[in-house]
Write an enzyme that holds these catalytic residues in place. Structure first.
Site, PDB file in Angstrom:
ATOM      1  N   HIS A 367       0.886  -0.901   0.086  1.00 46.08           N
ATOM      2  CA  HIS A 367       0.135  -0.195  -0.198  1.00 46.08           C
ATOM      3  C   HIS A 367       0.735   0.772  -0.217  1.00 46.08           C
ATOM      4  O   HIS A 367       0.571   2.138  -0.648  1.00 46.08           O
ATOM      5  CB  HIS A 367      -0.881  -0.356   1.326  1.00 46.08           C
ATOM      6  CG  HIS A 367      -1.866  -1.234   0.906  1.00 46.08           C
ATOM      7  ND1 HIS A 367      -2.841  -1.354   1.986  1.00 46.08           N
ATOM      8  CD2 HIS A 367      -2.401  -1.301   0.100  1.00 46.08           C
ATOM      9  CE1 HIS A 367      -3.506  -2.646   1.702  1.00 46.08           C
ATOM     10  NE2 HIS A 367      -3.148  -2.182   0.676  1.00 46.08           N
ATOM     11  N   ARG A 510      -8.588   0.586 -19.919  1.00 42.51           N
ATOM     12  CA  ARG A 510      -8.589  -0.877 -20.031  1.00 42.51           C
ATOM     13  C   ARG A 510      -8.646  -1.774 -18.512  1.00 42.51           C
ATOM     14  O   ARG A 510      -9.245  -1.754 -17.676  1.00 42.51           O
ATOM     15  CB  ARG A 510      -6.848  -1.206 -20.143  1.00 42.51           C
ATOM     16  CG  ARG A 510      -7.158  -3.183 -20.387  1.00 42.51           C
ATOM     17  CD  ARG A 510      -5.761  -3.276 -20.512  1.00 42.51           C
ATOM     18  NE  ARG A 510      -5.347  -3.498 -18.755  1.00 42.51           N
ATOM     19  CZ  ARG A 510      -3.477  -3.780 -18.962  1.00 42.51           C
ATOM     20  NH1 ARG A 510      -2.379  -3.636 -19.483  1.00 42.51           N
ATOM     21  NH2 ARG A 510      -2.655  -3.493 -17.639  1.00 42.51           N
ATOM     22  N   GLU A 609      -1.106  -8.746 -27.136  1.00 46.47           N
ATOM     23  CA  GLU A 609      -0.805  -9.248 -26.839  1.00 46.47           C
ATOM     24  C   GLU A 609      -0.392 -10.755 -27.152  1.00 46.47           C
ATOM     25  O   GLU A 609       0.784 -11.127 -26.326  1.00 46.47           O
ATOM     26  CB  GLU A 609      -1.529  -9.459 -25.146  1.00 46.47           C
ATOM     27  CG  GLU A 609      -1.197  -7.458 -24.449  1.00 46.47           C
ATOM     28  CD  GLU A 609      -1.764  -7.005 -23.118  1.00 46.47           C
ATOM     29  OE1 GLU A 609      -1.009  -7.086 -22.445  1.00 46.47           O
ATOM     30  OE2 GLU A 609      -2.698  -7.885 -22.992  1.00 46.47           O
ATOM     31  N   CYS A 680       1.371   0.560 -25.946  1.00 49.00           N
ATOM     32  CA  CYS A 680       1.671   0.899 -24.454  1.00 49.00           C
ATOM     33  C   CYS A 680       2.752   0.317 -24.022  1.00 49.00           C
ATOM     34  O   CYS A 680       2.583   0.598 -22.538  1.00 49.00           O
ATOM     35  CB  CYS A 680       0.406   0.297 -24.689  1.00 49.00           C
ATOM     36  SG  CYS A 680      -0.614  -0.454 -23.525  1.00 49.00           S
TER      37      CYS A 680
END
Ligand code: PEP
Ligand code: MG
Length: 755
Positions: A367, A510, A609, A680
């Protein structure tokens, strides 16, 4: 003795209080303490070992062992049972100590007649300062109450060691190997790139306790209650402030963290400490040290995370009790050194002064790393021995790029880094000055440069870099930092905030790309043998259409009245894209039916991909508004190379002629079908790789924000016509990589390649 252990330790604390209040040297007090503890805990032996310089634990006081062993018996950290307790900061409870593999026989002590042993570390600020041990002849297991009692007593000893003249001033400061006080390079794991110089501020350093023993137990309970409500109120304020902390991720992290504050076992133990005669501060301190010590023994990252949050809360609670870390007198350039800080702790500091974060534990998905990354500072995690080897005020250089830090750096290193920083600063201002320039190549070809984001806080870079938009918004990141699945409203709020910060620039959302190396803490971890090829990404979405539908609904709601870009990850075949698209269309229709305010324009794309899709691209393209190449995964699958495995990293190069030929092929197909294509993956963020991509026909790239400037500088200085002609010839080469040739080309043609 017929006393129960708990009344025994209460009585022990009462007597220890008298010892501490009395006069006499620290050594006299230690001698008294061992007598009291032995008597009150029905132990035949009680000994105190104190950590001296050189990582040596020396027997300072004993009741029961031979007196001549005092100041003679010494053990290294890690040596024998006592050394093991200090090294692991874990208690040892053994009914037959001599059977333990670490037992180390010291004849001068006469301890061979004692079978059982209970030892606890004496901790302060998370560091071992000594060890407290009791022993008995009979083989017995000590109870949990006895172990907790000894831990409570160890707080008294920790305070005595810290505040007394037991050790000389130098030793007190550096109760550890003096060799380590020289300059040191400490390796770790890169979490966020960048270079920073500053002074070490140790998070959770020796938190000061003004008083150990309670004058009035009821009053201490009241103080604890008040501090708890003050802490909750402070967290509420943090939650309701409107700047950086307002972003969804931080809010959720803080919320979940607040829930841990209500952990009952944790509070019970603090209350018991007070009942046994400690002040609220000392009771919290004891539980805090214990939580920190327990954390070291836990392998499960989830439980470790929770323990770390509890430790974090204890520190905050101490601050509210009036002790705690003073935020005053902190340097202007803070390098925050912490074991595993809670996310909220970063926000307690004046964040404009924090230059870098270094943690002993943690990692890219912890975190705090996510919060720190949003602050744009370098982070190095998993630095072994960090807390032991860095002192407050030490000069520290944090080299986030290479995942290492330099503590007390030599003059040579300092001046080298200062030069590098100066050069970077110059480059930064050069990049800033390019902000207003249009991104066109030297021969006038316009190039679209976007940034990749994953958090609301990343969106600030859109304005700062002048990027054309967000080429990839990784929606899984907000999911990863939460403790529960965000509901429709929460998701809608995130996407809406992102779109409003984008202020009209396109954001390519996405859909969830989980699985593989990206696990959600609240979703059962998959037991796939081969997660990268397993149940991940769009496969999860199509198998759990409810989840995907909810996400798409949230995006449609958030995009009302604007343009909305949605892309599906890891599409392997046309059928998959059509199934995902059908779900989106249904959601769109549902919105229209219900009279909802739909996006003005809905553009839908796929990520390429999976290599197989290349041979079905012609069939897919008519369905697409855009295509985005995810070169990280594409490279991994083309070369059958696990992108997370350091043993094979570097074996192949993204500048291999094969990969670049594949990209050229995709670009050609897209151009023919008139479908915009972008890339990207990480390679787009490296100037040389980005140049190669322009050389095979790409005209749209999306990069991480920190790489925007270098890639733009390359673009402005490259002549695409000449480059493409050169690369057309090169792609047929049998070379392992075109890196060397491309670099030479860039040098010969004045293409700026700096990162
Ligand atoms: C990629 O695979 O190139 C990509 C951008 O996706 P991620 O890195 O999130 O898997
Ligand atoms: Mg990917």
């Amino acid at each position: 003795m017929d006393r129960t252990p708990s009344t025994g330790h209460r009585e022990a604390l009462r007597r220890l209080r008298r010892v501490m209040a009395g006069s006499g040297s620290a050594q006299n007090r230690l001698d008294e303490i061992v007598k009291v503890v032995a008597a009150e805990m029905a132990a035949e032996v009680c000994s105190i070992y104190v950590l001296r310089a050189g990582d040596v634990l020396e027997l300072f006081a004993t009741e029961g062992l031979k007196r001549e062993a005092v100041h003679v018996t010494r053990l290294q950290i890690g040596e024998g049972l006592v050394g093991t307790i200090a090294a692991t900061t874990q208690r040892l409870n053994l009914s037959d100590a001599q059977e333990h593999p670490s037992f180390s026989y010291r004849p001068e002590t006469g301890e061979e007649v004692y079978s059982s042993l209970l030892g606890v570390p004496v901790l302060r600020g998370g560091r071992p300062r000594g060890v407290l041990v009791i022993q008995n002849r009979e083989k017995r297991e000590y109870s949990e109450e006895e172990a907790e009692a000894l831990e409570i007593i160890s707080v008294v000893i920790a305070e005595l060691i810290a505040a007394s003249d037991l050790l000389g001033p130098d030793e007190r400061l550096h109760a550890r190997d003096s060799r380590l006080l020289g300059p040191e390079r400490m390796p770790g794991t890169m979490v966020n790139e960048g270079l920073a110089v500053g002074q070490a501020v140790l998070h959770t350093p020796g938190v000061s306790i003004r008083q150990i023993f309670a004058d009035d137990i009821d009053a201490e309970h009241d103080r604890l209650r008040d501090a708890m409500s003050a802490m909750h109120a402070a967290i509420d304020v943090l939650l309701s402030t409107t700047d950086l902390r307002e972003s969804g991720e931080h809010r959720e992290v803080l919320n979940s963290y607040r829930r841990f504050a209500e952990d009952r076992g944790w509070l019970r133990r603090i209350r018991e400490g007070i009942d046994s005669g400690l002040t609220a501060d000392a009771a919290v301190q004891q539980v805090r040290e214990d939580t920190a010590a327990r954390m070291r023994g836990v392998g499960d990252p989830y439980i470790r995370g929770r323990l770390s949050d509890l430790e974090d809360i204890a520190t905050r609670l101490m601050t509210h009790l009036g002790g705690g870390v003073s935020m005053q007198h902190l340097p202007e350039d803070i390098v925050l050194i912490a074991r595993n800080p809670g996310p909220a702790e970063m926000l307690d500091y004046d964040t404009s002064r924090i230059r870098a974060l270094v943690t002993e534990e943690g990692g890219p998905t912890s975190h705090v790393s996510i919060v720190a990354r949003a602050l744009g500072i370098p982070i190095v995690a998993k630095v072994d021995g960090l807390m032991r080897n860095v002192d407050p005020g030490d000069p520290v250089i944090v080299d986030g790029d290479n995942g290492q830090i330099f503590v007390r750096p030599s003059d040579d290193i300092q001046s080298m880094i200062t030069e590098t920083l100066g050069a970077r600063e110059q480059r930064r201002s050069m990049y800033a000055s390019m902000h207003a320039l249009k991104t066109v190549t030297r021969d006038g070809v316009p190039i679209s440069l976007s940034i990749n984001c994953g958090m609301l806080a990343d969106m600030q870079w859109l304005e700062e870099t002048g990027a054309d938009g967000v080429g990839l918004f990784r929606t899984e990141i907000p999911f990863m930092v939460r403790s529960t699945f965000p509901d429709l409203e929460q998701q809608t709020a995130i996407y809406r905030a992102v779109l409003s910060q984008a202020d009209g620039k396109p954001v390519h959302f996405r859909t969830l790309d989980i699985g593989g190396d990206k696990q959600l803490p609240y979703l059962k971890e998959s037991d796939d043998q081969n997660p990268a090829l397993g149940w991940r990404s769009i496969r999860v979405g199509l198998d759990r259409p409810g989840m995907l539908r909810q996400q798409l609904r949230a995006m449609l709601h958030a995009g009302s009245g604007r343009e909305l870009y949605v892309m599906f990850p890891m599409i392997a075949e046309v059928a998959e894209f059509r199934s995902a698209l059908a779900i989106l269309k249904k959601e769109r229709e549902r919105l229209d039916r219900n009279g909802g305010n739909a996006p003005t324009e809905l553009r839908v794309g796929a990520m390429l991909e999976v290599p197989g899709l290349i041979w079905q691209l012609e069939a897919l393209l008519p369905h697409l508004d855009f295509l985005s190449i995810g070169s990280n995964d594409l490279f991994q699958f083309l070369f059958a190379i696990d992108r997370g495995n350091p043993r094979v990293a570097g074996r192949y190069d993204v500048l291999a002629p094969s990969l670049l030929s594949v990209v050229r092929e995709i670009v050609r197909k897209c151009n023919k079908a008139n479908v915009p294509v972008s890339l990207c993956g990480e390679m787009a963020g490296h100037p040389l790789e980005a140049m190669a991509l322009l050389g095979v026909g790409m005209t749209s790239l999306s990069v991480s924000p920190s790489q925007f400037g270098p890639v733009k500088a390359m673009t402005l200085t490259a002549d695409i016509g000449a480059l493409q002609a050169y690369m057309d010839e090169l792609l047929a080469s049998p070379d392992h990589s075109l890196r060397r040739k491309l670099r030479a080309y860039a040098m010969d043609h004045g293409v700026v390649l700096e990162s």
